[in-house]
Scaffold this motif. Structure first.
Motif, PDB file in Angstrom:
ATOM      1  N   GLU A  50       0.812  -1.220   0.000  1.00 44.07           N
ATOM      2  CA  GLU A  50       0.000   0.000   0.000  1.00 44.07           C
ATOM      3  C   GLU A  50       0.841   1.264   0.000  1.00 44.07           C
ATOM      4  O   GLU A  50       0.322   2.369  -0.188  1.00 44.07           O
ATOM      5  CB  GLU A  50      -0.941   0.021   1.212  1.00 44.07           C
ATOM      6  CG  GLU A  50      -0.252   0.196   2.556  1.00 44.07           C
ATOM      7  CD  GLU A  50       0.205  -1.117   3.174  1.00 44.07           C
ATOM      8  OE1 GLU A  50       0.494  -1.117   4.386  1.00 44.07           O
ATOM      9  OE2 GLU A  50       0.250  -2.127   2.447  1.00 44.07           O
ATOM     10  N   VAL A  51       2.163   1.148   0.194  1.00 40.96           N
ATOM     11  CA  VAL A  51       3.043   2.316   0.226  1.00 40.96           C
ATOM     12  C   VAL A  51       3.497   2.634  -1.192  1.00 40.96           C
ATOM     13  O   VAL A  51       4.227   1.864  -1.807  1.00 40.96           O
ATOM     14  CB  VAL A  51       4.267   2.080   1.142  1.00 40.96           C
ATOM     15  CG1 VAL A  51       5.203   3.296   1.099  1.00 40.96           C
ATOM     16  CG2 VAL A  51       3.818   1.814   2.571  1.00 40.96           C
ATOM     17  N   GLY A  52       3.050   3.778  -1.699  1.00 43.87           N
ATOM     18  CA  GLY A  52       3.475   4.199  -3.037  1.00 43.87           C
ATOM     19  C   GLY A  52       4.562   5.243  -2.994  1.00 43.87           C
ATOM     20  O   GLY A  52       5.328   5.404  -3.948  1.00 43.87           O
ATOM     21  N   SER A  53       4.631   5.971  -1.885  1.00 45.03           N
ATOM     22  CA  SER A  53       5.651   6.997  -1.722  1.00 45.03           C
ATOM     23  C   SER A  53       5.751   7.342  -0.243  1.00 45.03           C
ATOM     24  O   SER A  53       4.841   7.036   0.539  1.00 45.03           O
ATOM     25  CB  SER A  53       5.308   8.244  -2.541  1.00 45.03           C
ATOM     26  OG  SER A  53       4.059   8.786  -2.124  1.00 45.03           O
ATOM     27  N   VAL A  54       6.851   7.968   0.139  1.00 45.46           N
ATOM     28  CA  VAL A  54       7.015   8.485   1.496  1.00 45.46           C
ATOM     29  C   VAL A  54       7.546   9.906   1.392  1.00 45.46           C
ATOM     30  O   VAL A  54       8.278  10.251   0.447  1.00 45.46           O
ATOM     31  CB  VAL A  54       7.978   7.624   2.345  1.00 45.46           C
ATOM     32  CG1 VAL A  54       7.459   6.208   2.504  1.00 45.46           C
ATOM     33  CG2 VAL A  54       9.376   7.622   1.747  1.00 45.46           C
ATOM     34  N   ILE A  67      10.527  13.788  -1.353  1.00 47.82           N
ATOM     35  CA  ILE A  67       9.687  12.611  -1.569  1.00 47.82           C
ATOM     36  C   ILE A  67      10.519  11.492  -2.172  1.00 47.82           C
ATOM     37  O   ILE A  67      11.476  11.745  -2.933  1.00 47.82           O
ATOM     38  CB  ILE A  67       8.494  12.946  -2.505  1.00 47.82           C
ATOM     39  CG1 ILE A  67       7.481  11.809  -2.539  1.00 47.82           C
ATOM     40  CG2 ILE A  67       8.963  13.277  -3.910  1.00 47.82           C
ATOM     41  CD1 ILE A  67       6.187  12.156  -3.285  1.00 47.82           C
ATOM     42  N   VAL A  68      10.195  10.269  -1.817  1.00 51.66           N
ATOM     43  CA  VAL A  68      10.751   9.082  -2.474  1.00 51.66           C
ATOM     44  C   VAL A  68       9.572   8.264  -2.964  1.00 51.66           C
ATOM     45  O   VAL A  68       8.703   7.887  -2.161  1.00 51.66           O
ATOM     46  CB  VAL A  68      11.617   8.238  -1.519  1.00 51.66           C
ATOM     47  CG1 VAL A  68      12.114   6.985  -2.239  1.00 51.66           C
ATOM     48  CG2 VAL A  68      12.808   9.028  -0.999  1.00 51.66           C
ATOM     49  N   THR A  69       9.503   8.005  -4.241  1.00 55.21           N
ATOM     50  CA  THR A  69       8.439   7.188  -4.799  1.00 55.21           C
ATOM     51  C   THR A  69       8.936   5.761  -4.957  1.00 55.21           C
ATOM     52  O   THR A  69      10.141   5.487  -4.964  1.00 55.21           O
ATOM     53  CB  THR A  69       7.997   7.721  -6.165  1.00 55.21           C
ATOM     54  OG1 THR A  69       9.095   7.611  -7.095  1.00 55.21           O
ATOM     55  CG2 THR A  69       7.564   9.181  -6.082  1.00 55.21           C
ATOM     56  N   GLY A  94      18.051  10.598   2.369  1.00 58.39           N
ATOM     57  CA  GLY A  94      18.178  11.875   1.677  1.00 58.39           C
ATOM     58  C   GLY A  94      18.925  11.776   0.366  1.00 58.39           C
ATOM     59  O   GLY A  94      18.736  12.605  -0.536  1.00 58.39           O
ATOM     60  N   ALA A  95      19.769  10.746   0.225  1.00 55.76           N
ATOM     61  CA  ALA A  95      20.552  10.597  -1.003  1.00 55.76           C
ATOM     62  C   ALA A  95      19.708  10.149  -2.182  1.00 55.76           C
ATOM     63  O   ALA A  95      20.098  10.338  -3.343  1.00 55.76           O
ATOM     64  CB  ALA A  95      21.691   9.593  -0.775  1.00 55.76           C
ATOM     65  N   VAL A  96      18.546   9.539  -1.910  1.00 58.83           N
ATOM     66  CA  VAL A  96      17.689   9.066  -3.012  1.00 58.83           C
ATOM     67  C   VAL A  96      16.389   9.864  -3.111  1.00 58.83           C
ATOM     68  O   VAL A  96      15.529   9.551  -3.924  1.00 58.83           O
ATOM     69  CB  VAL A  96      17.368   7.562  -2.848  1.00 58.83           C
ATOM     70  CG1 VAL A  96      18.637   6.722  -2.936  1.00 58.83           C
ATOM     71  CG2 VAL A  96      16.628   7.296  -1.542  1.00 58.83           C
ATOM     72  N   ALA A  97      16.233  10.869  -2.262  1.00 59.06           N
ATOM     73  CA  ALA A  97      14.996  11.657  -2.258  1.00 59.06           C
ATOM     74  C   ALA A  97      15.011  12.711  -3.354  1.00 59.06           C
ATOM     75  O   ALA A  97      16.062  13.203  -3.770  1.00 59.06           O
ATOM     76  CB  ALA A  97      14.808  12.332  -0.896  1.00 59.06           C
ATOM     77  N   ASP A  98      13.821  13.040  -3.827  1.00 54.72           N
ATOM     78  CA  ASP A  98      13.632  14.193  -4.713  1.00 54.72           C
ATOM     79  C   ASP A  98      13.315  15.380  -3.815  1.00 54.72           C
ATOM     80  O   ASP A  98      12.262  15.422  -3.173  1.00 54.72           O
ATOM     81  CB  ASP A  98      12.485  13.916  -5.684  1.00 54.72           C
ATOM     82  CG  ASP A  98      12.092  15.153  -6.492  1.00 54.72           C
ATOM     83  OD1 ASP A  98      12.889  16.107  -6.543  1.00 54.72           O
ATOM     84  OD2 ASP A  98      10.971  15.148  -7.059  1.00 54.72           O
ATOM     85  N   ASP A 127       5.196  11.405 -10.819  1.00 57.84           N
ATOM     86  CA  ASP A 127       5.437  11.194  -9.398  1.00 57.84           C
ATOM     87  C   ASP A 127       4.231  11.652  -8.587  1.00 57.84           C
ATOM     88  O   ASP A 127       3.470  12.527  -9.008  1.00 57.84           O
ATOM     89  CB  ASP A 127       6.670  11.978  -8.937  1.00 57.84           C
ATOM     90  CG  ASP A 127       7.978  11.340  -9.401  1.00 57.84           C
ATOM     91  OD1 ASP A 127       7.923  10.250 -10.025  1.00 57.84           O
ATOM     92  OD2 ASP A 127       9.043  11.925  -9.151  1.00 57.84           O
ATOM     93  N   ASP A 128       4.090  11.078  -7.397  1.00 67.64           N
ATOM     94  CA  ASP A 128       3.002  11.507  -6.518  1.00 67.64           C
ATOM     95  C   ASP A 128       3.167  12.977  -6.144  1.00 67.64           C
ATOM     96  O   ASP A 128       4.281  13.523  -6.133  1.00 67.64           O
ATOM     97  CB  ASP A 128       2.989  10.669  -5.237  1.00 67.64           C
ATOM     98  CG  ASP A 128       2.504   9.252  -5.484  1.00 67.64           C
ATOM     99  OD1 ASP A 128       2.099   8.951  -6.623  1.00 67.64           O
ATOM    100  OD2 ASP A 128       2.538   8.451  -4.532  1.00 67.64           O
TER     101      ASP A 128
END
Length: 319
Positions: A50-54, A67-69, A94-98, A127-128
């Motif tokens: 159910e997790v599509g992004s955080v 955000i990370v999708t 943080g290294a993979v976040a937008d 992206d979400d």
């Protein structure tokens, strides 16, 4: 009488979808993680389907949110040479976040969100969208936003903007649909046509805005008066239609039921609404038609109802 009509009416109209007013109607709560969370632990979070992004909060600057999708994390862990997971597992989220996500307020219209989403670069376009609020963060998928926009466009194309009732084309389509459903059986379709008496004089004497207010209020009153299973639409500038489907009955009962529905609607709009000048509030002409058992035909129903309505207008003019 209302209970009797409601008992006879059979609901065959398609179920309406809920209209989306703003992006808040689409947003789902989203988990917020710190930017120093190891990517390996972040990957565990995404194992939940159910997790599509955080959302990601910068631990060094809490006002900064990214955000990370799911798609973005998968691409990062795969890496160009297939070594992404080994390289990133212990690195911070943080290294993979937008860090430049699309962030909107909960009251933002879905059309505005869709426009801004489509203006993003191709790699981020779907992206979400993050939805901010004082108490929590939410996320809305761009796919849901676009579906809501398409639904809104469809709504506008089939509904009269003044009265919010289905327009002429949609109403006659619904009538044909009812006729198709009962064709060959013993059930009946009823059509009631109504139009405003002296609408031109009302506009001339009180102004176009007053006329529009009357039409909108009449539409609301007609809609509120309908028994279960009936539907209403605006089919002319000053004309409305009511559709109903009745169970099997003989011709005398069908005629009585159709006229009962006509009188029921008229009774609910006879008195002026609160706040309306009685001199402005109009009366309605009304006529009904009902199908022959086993042979419901939409065009024939419209023709019969219009002929009866013309006779009713002539009769009123002679009074």
């Amino acid at each position: 009488m209302h209970d009797e009509i409601a008992r006879l009416a059979r609901h065959v109209a398609p179920r309406r979808t809920t209209r989306v007013a703003s992006v808040a109607d689409l947003a789902q709560p989203v988990l917020v993680v710190g930017s120093t969370l190891p990517v390996g632990q972040l990957e565990v979070i995404f194992r939940r389907p159910e997790v599509g992004s955080v959302a990601v909060q910068d631990d060094a600057a809490p006002a900064r949110t990214g955000i990370v999708t799911r798609a973005g994390l998968t691409a990062a862990l795969t890496g160009r040479l297939g070594y992404g997971r080994a390289v990133l597992e212990r690195r911070p989220t943080g290294a993979v976040a937008d860090w430049s996500p699309l962030v909107v307020g909960p009251g933002t219209a879905v059309a505005d969100v869709a426009t801004r989403a489509m203006a993003r670069t191709a790699d981020r376009r779907y992206d979400d969208v993050l939805v901010s609020s004082p108490s929590a963060w939410g996320a809305a998928s761009t796919a849901d936003v676009m579906r809501a926009v398409v639904a809104e466009l469809a709504e506008r194309s089939t509904r009269d903007p003044l009265t919010r009732l289905p327009g002429r084309s949609a109403t006659w389509y619904a009538l044909r649909h009812r006729c198709d459903l009962v064709r060959g059986g013993a059930t009946r379709v009823v059509l009631v046509l109504l139009d405003v008496r002296d609408m031109a004089r009302l506009n001339a004497g009180h102004g176009q805005d007053a006329g529009d207010e009357v039409l909108a209020e009449l539409a609301a009153r007609i809609g509120a008066a309908l028994p279960a299973g009936c539907a209403a639409g605006r089919v002319e500038g000053d004309g409305f239609a009511v559709l109903a489907t009745l169970p099997a009955m003989d011709d005398i009962q069908a005629a009585a039921s159709a006229d009962a529905l006509r009188q029921h609607v008229l009774a609910h709009v006879a008195a002026p609404s609160a706040g309306f000048d009685p001199r402005v509030w109009p009366a309605l002409h009304a006529a009904s038609a009902w199908s022959v058992a086993g042979a419901a035909d939409a065009d024939e129903l419209v023709d019969q109802a219009e002929r009866r309505l013309r006779r009713e207008r002539r009769g009123a003019a002679l009074v």
